[in-house]
Design a protein around this motif. Structure first.
Motif, PDB file in Angstrom:
ATOM      1  N   PHE A   6       0.840  -1.201   0.000  1.00 60.80           N
ATOM      2  CA  PHE A   6       0.000   0.000   0.000  1.00 60.80           C
ATOM      3  C   PHE A   6       0.869   1.242   0.000  1.00 60.80           C
ATOM      4  O   PHE A   6       1.751   1.400   0.840  1.00 60.80           O
ATOM      5  CB  PHE A   6      -0.906   0.008   1.234  1.00 60.80           C
ATOM      6  CG  PHE A   6      -1.804   1.211   1.343  1.00 60.80           C
ATOM      7  CD1 PHE A   6      -2.685   1.540   0.331  1.00 60.80           C
ATOM      8  CD2 PHE A   6      -1.772   2.017   2.483  1.00 60.80           C
ATOM      9  CE1 PHE A   6      -3.512   2.651   0.431  1.00 60.80           C
ATOM     10  CE2 PHE A   6      -2.592   3.117   2.596  1.00 60.80           C
ATOM     11  CZ  PHE A   6      -3.466   3.441   1.565  1.00 60.80           C
ATOM     12  N   ARG A  61      -3.094   4.075  -2.833  1.00 58.40           N
ATOM     13  CA  ARG A  61      -3.398   2.959  -3.736  1.00 58.40           C
ATOM     14  C   ARG A  61      -2.587   1.724  -3.345  1.00 58.40           C
ATOM     15  O   ARG A  61      -1.510   1.826  -2.751  1.00 58.40           O
ATOM     16  CB  ARG A  61      -3.075   3.335  -5.175  1.00 58.40           C
ATOM     17  CG  ARG A  61      -1.613   3.688  -5.425  1.00 58.40           C
ATOM     18  CD  ARG A  61      -1.363   4.103  -6.863  1.00 58.40           C
ATOM     19  NE  ARG A  61       0.009   4.526  -7.073  1.00 58.40           N
ATOM     20  CZ  ARG A  61       1.024   3.704  -7.336  1.00 58.40           C
ATOM     21  NH1 ARG A  61       0.797   2.410  -7.442  1.00 58.40           N
ATOM     22  NH2 ARG A  61       2.248   4.175  -7.511  1.00 58.40           N
ATOM     23  N   GLU A  62      -3.132   0.570  -3.697  1.00 52.91           N
ATOM     24  CA  GLU A  62      -2.420  -0.675  -3.475  1.00 52.91           C
ATOM     25  C   GLU A  62      -1.294  -0.823  -4.493  1.00 52.91           C
ATOM     26  O   GLU A  62      -1.402  -0.333  -5.622  1.00 52.91           O
ATOM     27  CB  GLU A  62      -3.380  -1.857  -3.576  1.00 52.91           C
ATOM     28  CG  GLU A  62      -4.442  -1.865  -2.487  1.00 52.91           C
ATOM     29  CD  GLU A  62      -5.346  -3.077  -2.570  1.00 52.91           C
ATOM     30  OE1 GLU A  62      -5.165  -3.893  -3.505  1.00 52.91           O
ATOM     31  OE2 GLU A  62      -6.233  -3.207  -1.705  1.00 52.91           O
ATOM     32  N   ARG A  76      -4.398   7.972   5.695  1.00 49.41           N
ATOM     33  CA  ARG A  76      -3.965   8.862   4.620  1.00 49.41           C
ATOM     34  C   ARG A  76      -3.074   9.961   5.197  1.00 49.41           C
ATOM     35  O   ARG A  76      -3.129  10.230   6.405  1.00 49.41           O
ATOM     36  CB  ARG A  76      -5.173   9.485   3.917  1.00 49.41           C
ATOM     37  CG  ARG A  76      -5.993  10.412   4.791  1.00 49.41           C
ATOM     38  CD  ARG A  76      -7.205  10.955   4.034  1.00 49.41           C
ATOM     39  NE  ARG A  76      -8.203   9.934   3.808  1.00 49.41           N
ATOM     40  CZ  ARG A  76      -9.024   9.934   2.748  1.00 49.41           C
ATOM     41  NH1 ARG A  76      -8.936  10.889   1.834  1.00 49.41           N
ATOM     42  NH2 ARG A  76      -9.915   8.986   2.604  1.00 49.41           N
TER      43      ARG A  76
END
Length: 228
Positions: free
Chosen positions: A32, A38-39, A220
């Motif tokens: 991640f 995003r992965e 995040r």
């Protein structure tokens, strides 16, 4: 908020710059990229199940734990973090040294452990103390109620700072794998040591405010807080 444990969480982390070799390697391990949200593909010696605990946080080193808070307090949290960082002397750098790979929790958790320089230890202490007033609940409360962290100094920290960890017993680290479910820890150690060997000494000129929003699984990056 009627249930503080269901709300927003905040944390202060060291997070390497996007695109740097350390950040790319760490993000790949976790599967991640927290800066991009995003992965990313993992190396073939790990599986997604090996990172169910560590992966949602993104690659980071904890300066202030991921506490619960009221989202309405974000302006004050950001302002307080910036005020703390501004207290460091001109030219201060947040340094880490003595890097080594360690296995914790009976081999379930693998970390890149480092030792903090004086400015980083001071900033950790200042931020932890000054941000405590914005904590609505602690992730350590349940464990404490189960009898963990029973030493008097840990109870004192929980009462004042909402965490039993840190301060003079702080163990700065990047979590590399958690929870490891494989059967070859020797091979895993060799892989992790190869990935981290060039990063046993590090220096930062900013900290990052991280946020986990209510109802979301992953963290995040909310803001970068640069040193003067």
């Amino acid at each position: 908020m009627t249930d503080p444990r269901s709300g927003t969480r905040f944390a202060v982390y060291l997070c390497p710059p996007a695109g740097s070799p350390l950040y790319e390697a760490g993000s790949a391990l976790l599967g991640f990229d927290v800066r991009a949200g995003r992965e990313v593909p993992q190396p073939d010696f790990l599986t997604p199940q090996d990172q169910t605990a560590a992966g949602p946080y993104g690659f980071h080193l904890t300066v202030v734990e991921g506490f619960f808070t009221d989202p309405a307090w974000w302006p004050q949290i950001e302002a307080e973090a910036r005020a703390c960082v501004a207290c460091l002397s001109p030219g201060a750098t947040l340094t880490l040294s003595g890097g080594r790979v360690e296995a914790w929790d009976g081999g379930e958790t693998w970390v890149h452990r480092l030792d903090p320089g004086a400015p980083l230890l001071v900033l950790h202490t200042l931020l932890l103390a000054r941000l405590a007033r914005f904590v609505t609940a602690s992730p350590f409360a349940v464990l404490a109620a189960q009898g963990r962290y029973a030493h008097p100094f840990e109870r004192a920290r929980l009462g004042l700072l909402h965490t039993p960890r840190g301060l003079d017993s702080w163990r700065p680290h990047f979590t590399l794998v958690q929870p490891y479910g494989g059967s070859d820890p020797a091979s895993l150690r060799a892989q992790l040591e190869a990935l981290t060997s060039a990063h046993h000494t590090q220096a930062y000129r900013s900290v990052a405010l991280f946020e986990k929003r209510e109802g979301e699984e992953r963290w995040r990056v909310r803001a970068e807080v640069p040193l003067a």
